[in-house]
Design a protein around this motif. Sequence first.
Motif, PDB file in Angstrom:
ATOM      1  N   GLY A 121       0.797  -1.221   0.000  1.00 24.08           N
ATOM      2  CA  GLY A 121       0.000   0.000   0.000  1.00 24.08           C
ATOM      3  C   GLY A 121       0.831   1.272   0.000  1.00 24.08           C
ATOM      4  N   LEU A 122       2.132   1.147   0.241  1.00 24.89           N
ATOM      5  CA  LEU A 122       3.007   2.319   0.302  1.00 24.89           C
ATOM      6  C   LEU A 122       3.974   2.414  -0.872  1.00 24.89           C
ATOM      7  CD1 LEU A 122       3.894   2.090   4.105  1.00 24.89           C
ATOM      8  CD2 LEU A 122       2.194   3.584   3.044  1.00 24.89           C
ATOM      9  N   ILE A 123       3.872   1.482  -1.792  1.00 19.94           N
ATOM     10  CA  ILE A 123       4.856   1.421  -2.874  1.00 19.94           C
ATOM     11  C   ILE A 123       4.872   2.697  -3.706  1.00 19.94           C
ATOM     12  CG2 ILE A 123       5.386   0.303  -5.066  1.00 19.94           C
ATOM     13  CD1 ILE A 123       6.430  -1.171  -2.677  1.00 19.94           C
ATOM     14  N   TRP A 124       3.708   3.134  -4.156  1.00 16.51           N
ATOM     15  CA  TRP A 124       3.695   4.282  -5.057  1.00 16.51           C
ATOM     16  C   TRP A 124       4.090   5.578  -4.364  1.00 16.51           C
ATOM     17  CZ3 TRP A 124       4.579   3.110  -9.626  1.00 16.51           C
ATOM     18  CH2 TRP A 124       4.013   1.985 -10.213  1.00 16.51           C
ATOM     19  N   PRO A 125       3.618   5.881  -3.154  1.00 18.43           N
ATOM     20  CA  PRO A 125       4.148   7.076  -2.468  1.00 18.43           C
ATOM     21  C   PRO A 125       5.661   7.030  -2.286  1.00 18.43           C
ATOM     22  CG  PRO A 125       2.176   6.297  -1.372  1.00 18.43           C
ATOM     23  CD  PRO A 125       2.533   5.262  -2.381  1.00 18.43           C
ATOM     24  N   LEU A 126       6.197   5.848  -1.944  1.00 21.51           N
ATOM     25  CA  LEU A 126       7.641   5.718  -1.789  1.00 21.51           C
ATOM     26  C   LEU A 126       8.359   5.915  -3.124  1.00 21.51           C
ATOM     27  CD1 LEU A 126       7.830   2.669   0.652  1.00 21.51           C
ATOM     28  CD2 LEU A 126       8.463   5.028   1.160  1.00 21.51           C
ATOM     29  N   TYR A 127       7.760   5.398  -4.184  1.00 22.73           N
ATOM     30  CA  TYR A 127       8.368   5.545  -5.511  1.00 22.73           C
ATOM     31  C   TYR A 127       8.503   7.016  -5.882  1.00 22.73           C
ATOM     32  CZ  TYR A 127       8.842   5.466 -10.596  1.00 22.73           C
ATOM     33  OH  TYR A 127       9.267   5.686 -11.882  1.00 22.73           O
ATOM     34  N   TYR A 128       7.422   7.784  -5.726  1.00 21.37           N
ATOM     35  CA  TYR A 128       7.479   9.196  -6.091  1.00 21.37           C
ATOM     36  C   TYR A 128       8.404   9.977  -5.163  1.00 21.37           C
ATOM     37  CZ  TYR A 128       3.701   8.481  -9.411  1.00 21.37           C
ATOM     38  OH  TYR A 128       2.953   8.054 -10.484  1.00 21.37           O
ATOM     39  N   MET A 129       8.486   9.556  -3.902  1.00 26.41           N
ATOM     40  CA  MET A 129       9.396  10.220  -2.975  1.00 26.41           C
ATOM     41  C   MET A 129      10.845   9.992  -3.390  1.00 26.41           C
ATOM     42  SD  MET A 129       9.728   9.684   1.157  1.00 26.41           S
ATOM     43  CE  MET A 129       7.981  10.034   1.350  1.00 26.41           C
ATOM     44  N   MET A 130      11.191   8.745  -3.717  1.00 24.59           N
ATOM     45  CA  MET A 130      12.556   8.449  -4.142  1.00 24.59           C
ATOM     46  C   MET A 130      12.881   9.147  -5.465  1.00 24.59           C
ATOM     47  SD  MET A 130      13.940   6.616  -1.782  1.00 24.59           S
ATOM     48  CE  MET A 130      12.942   7.569  -0.616  1.00 24.59           C
ATOM     49  N   ARG A 131      11.889   9.254  -6.346  1.00 16.72           N
ATOM     50  CA  ARG A 131      12.112   9.955  -7.613  1.00 16.72           C
ATOM     51  C   ARG A 131      12.355  11.433  -7.375  1.00 16.72           C
ATOM     52  NH1 ARG A 131       7.580  10.205 -12.326  1.00 16.72           N
ATOM     53  NH2 ARG A 131       6.740  11.752 -10.849  1.00 16.72           N
ATOM     54  N   THR A 132      11.625  12.024  -6.446  1.00 16.47           N
ATOM     55  CA  THR A 132      11.815  13.440  -6.121  1.00 16.47           C
ATOM     56  C   THR A 132      13.216  13.693  -5.587  1.00 16.47           C
ATOM     57  OG1 THR A 132       9.460  13.685  -5.616  1.00 16.47           O
ATOM     58  CG2 THR A 132      10.961  15.356  -4.728  1.00 16.47           C
ATOM     59  N   TYR A 133      13.728  12.765  -4.786  1.00 19.02           N
ATOM     60  CA  TYR A 133      15.070  12.915  -4.205  1.00 19.02           C
ATOM     61  C   TYR A 133      16.173  12.471  -5.159  1.00 19.02           C
ATOM     62  CZ  TYR A 133      12.629  13.552   0.238  1.00 19.02           C
ATOM     63  OH  TYR A 133      11.816  14.013   1.231  1.00 19.02           O
ATOM     64  N   GLY A 134      15.800  11.981  -6.344  1.00 17.26           N
ATOM     65  CA  GLY A 134      16.796  11.555  -7.318  1.00 17.26           C
ATOM     66  C   GLY A 134      17.517  10.272  -6.934  1.00 17.26           C
ATOM     67  N   LEU A 135      16.842   9.400  -6.206  1.00 17.53           N
ATOM     68  CA  LEU A 135      17.476   8.174  -5.719  1.00 17.53           C
ATOM     69  C   LEU A 135      17.034   6.917  -6.460  1.00 17.53           C
ATOM     70  CD1 LEU A 135      17.325   8.785  -1.855  1.00 17.53           C
ATOM     71  CD2 LEU A 135      19.302   9.009  -3.372  1.00 17.53           C
ATOM     72  N   LEU A 136      16.139   7.061  -7.437  1.00 17.37           N
ATOM     73  CA  LEU A 136      15.690   5.878  -8.166  1.00 17.37           C
ATOM     74  C   LEU A 136      16.864   5.168  -8.828  1.00 17.37           C
ATOM     75  CD1 LEU A 136      12.321   6.829  -9.908  1.00 17.37           C
ATOM     76  CD2 LEU A 136      12.675   5.330  -7.941  1.00 17.37           C
ATOM     77  N   ASN A 137      16.770   3.849  -8.894  1.00 12.35           N
ATOM     78  CA  ASN A 137      17.800   2.999  -9.498  1.00 12.35           C
ATOM     79  C   ASN A 137      19.121   3.044  -8.725  1.00 12.35           C
ATOM     80  OD1 ASN A 137      16.104   2.186 -11.690  1.00 12.35           O
ATOM     81  ND2 ASN A 137      16.498   4.172 -12.642  1.00 12.35           N
ATOM     82  N   THR A 138      19.012   3.335  -7.433  1.00 12.09           N
ATOM     83  CA  THR A 138      20.164   3.234  -6.541  1.00 12.09           C
ATOM     84  C   THR A 138      19.763   2.363  -5.351  1.00 12.09           C
ATOM     85  OG1 THR A 138      19.597   5.172  -5.212  1.00 12.09           O
ATOM     86  CG2 THR A 138      20.927   5.546  -7.186  1.00 12.09           C
ATOM     87  N   ARG A 139      20.731   1.760  -4.709  1.00 14.20           N
ATOM     88  CA  ARG A 139      20.421   0.904  -3.560  1.00 14.20           C
ATOM     89  C   ARG A 139      19.824   1.678  -2.377  1.00 14.20           C
ATOM     90  NH1 ARG A 139      24.946  -2.114  -5.566  1.00 14.20           N
ATOM     91  NH2 ARG A 139      24.228  -4.177  -6.243  1.00 14.20           N
ATOM     92  N   PRO A 140      20.214   2.942  -2.146  1.00 18.54           N
ATOM     93  CA  PRO A 140      19.510   3.686  -1.088  1.00 18.54           C
ATOM     94  C   PRO A 140      18.005   3.786  -1.312  1.00 18.54           C
ATOM     95  CG  PRO A 140      21.565   4.787  -1.604  1.00 18.54           C
ATOM     96  CD  PRO A 140      21.409   3.669  -2.616  1.00 18.54           C
ATOM     97  N   ALA A 141      17.558   3.760  -2.570  1.00 17.14           N
ATOM     98  CA  ALA A 141      16.125   3.802  -2.844  1.00 17.14           C
ATOM     99  C   ALA A 141      15.422   2.552  -2.327  1.00 17.14           C
ATOM    100  CB  ALA A 141      15.871   3.955  -4.342  1.00 17.14           C
ATOM    101  N   ILE A 142      16.164   1.476  -2.161  1.00 14.21           N
ATOM    102  CA  ILE A 142      15.610   0.253  -1.565  1.00 14.21           C
ATOM    103  C   ILE A 142      15.839   0.249  -0.066  1.00 14.21           C
ATOM    104  CG2 ILE A 142      15.666  -2.266  -1.607  1.00 14.21           C
ATOM    105  CD1 ILE A 142      16.807  -2.118  -4.431  1.00 14.21           C
ATOM    106  N   ALA A 143      17.039   0.654   0.359  1.00 13.59           N
ATOM    107  CA  ALA A 143      17.410   0.547   1.770  1.00 13.59           C
ATOM    108  C   ALA A 143      16.616   1.511   2.655  1.00 13.59           C
ATOM    109  CB  ALA A 143      18.906   0.803   1.928  1.00 13.59           C
ATOM    110  N   LEU A 144      16.475   2.767   2.244  1.00 16.61           N
ATOM    111  CA  LEU A 144      15.802   3.755   3.087  1.00 16.61           C
ATOM    112  C   LEU A 144      14.333   3.400   3.352  1.00 16.61           C
ATOM    113  CD1 LEU A 144      17.359   7.061   1.684  1.00 16.61           C
ATOM    114  CD2 LEU A 144      17.871   5.915   3.848  1.00 16.61           C
ATOM    115  N   PRO A 145      13.543   3.035   2.328  1.00 17.01           N
ATOM    116  CA  PRO A 145      12.165   2.614   2.627  1.00 17.01           C
ATOM    117  C   PRO A 145      12.104   1.387   3.534  1.00 17.01           C
ATOM    118  CG  PRO A 145      12.370   3.146   0.305  1.00 17.01           C
ATOM    119  CD  PRO A 145      13.756   3.149   0.865  1.00 17.01           C
ATOM    120  N   LEU A 146      13.028   0.441   3.347  1.00 15.71           N
ATOM    121  CA  LEU A 146      13.004  -0.744   4.198  1.00 15.71           C
ATOM    122  C   LEU A 146      13.278  -0.388   5.655  1.00 15.71           C
ATOM    123  CD1 LEU A 146      14.812  -3.455   2.026  1.00 15.71           C
ATOM    124  CD2 LEU A 146      12.375  -3.225   2.504  1.00 15.71           C
TER     125      LEU A 146
END
Length: 277
Positions: A121-146
């Motif tokens: 239920g949180l995937i899409w908000p997290l996706y747009y948040m990581m995209r805003t911070y420019g972290l998509l396609n980096t491991r921090p984009a996985i680690a920080l939400p986890l």
Amino acid sequence: MNGRRISARERWAGRIILTLLVLFTLLPFVGMLSAALQPAGSSPTGLTVPNPMHWENFVTAFRTAQLPQLMTSSALLVVMVVPAALVVATLAAYGLAVLRVPGGVIAMGLLLIGLTIPFEGLIWPLYYMMRTYGLLNTRPAIALPLIALYMPFGVIWMRAHFAGVPNELNEAAALDGAGSWAMLRRVHLPLARPALSTLAVLFSLWTWNQFIIALVMMDDPLKRTVAGALGAFQGQYGQDIVLMSAAALLVMLPTIVVFVVFQKQFVAALLQGSVKG
């Protein structure tokens, strides 16, 4: 302590029930192993012992699913997520249970609500948040939400431990002049080793097997988690039940080994504080 002695009949009944539960739990794994040892490309039916056993299926699955790269990626994510999640959960729980910080009741209520929200239920908000911070396609984009998603369970788990520590220990440490940090280091952390080790194992297993967040945040399949191996493998051998079973067993093997090795820590953490003198 007044208690009734367990009769021999009750002991045997308990052993039989536990044996049946173990067999029921192991049955799917036995079925997958039976299927994985069949000739590649065949259609396994039921529990059978193939003759000969095709152990080479595991080698084929290991290479085709690119498990070495995916295991390395999962290990890197575990190193990034678990220590940070343990530190944050421990400090937050210590503040709630021992220091009694203002607003602790509200924080606990929010954490309990967080336990009811599924990751999906949180995937899409997290996706747009990581995209805003420019972290998509980096491991921090996985680690920080986890790390954030593990907090409700981690804080509540550690708070339960800290709340079970006798207050006399805190008072004795305070009389010796220990401040909040010294009390945490000298009193609470040594007592929290079973709870911390169990939480570390759980966080490690959850990170190792995380699939949906890694799939959404990372385009490169080889930089996702090991659970992504089955997705990549299915694209080439989706109809081959034999090789799919072999790949699934290889993916599950590390988690099974970790649980077997650390089962004593699990038991110690679950029983800690259940008997008080």
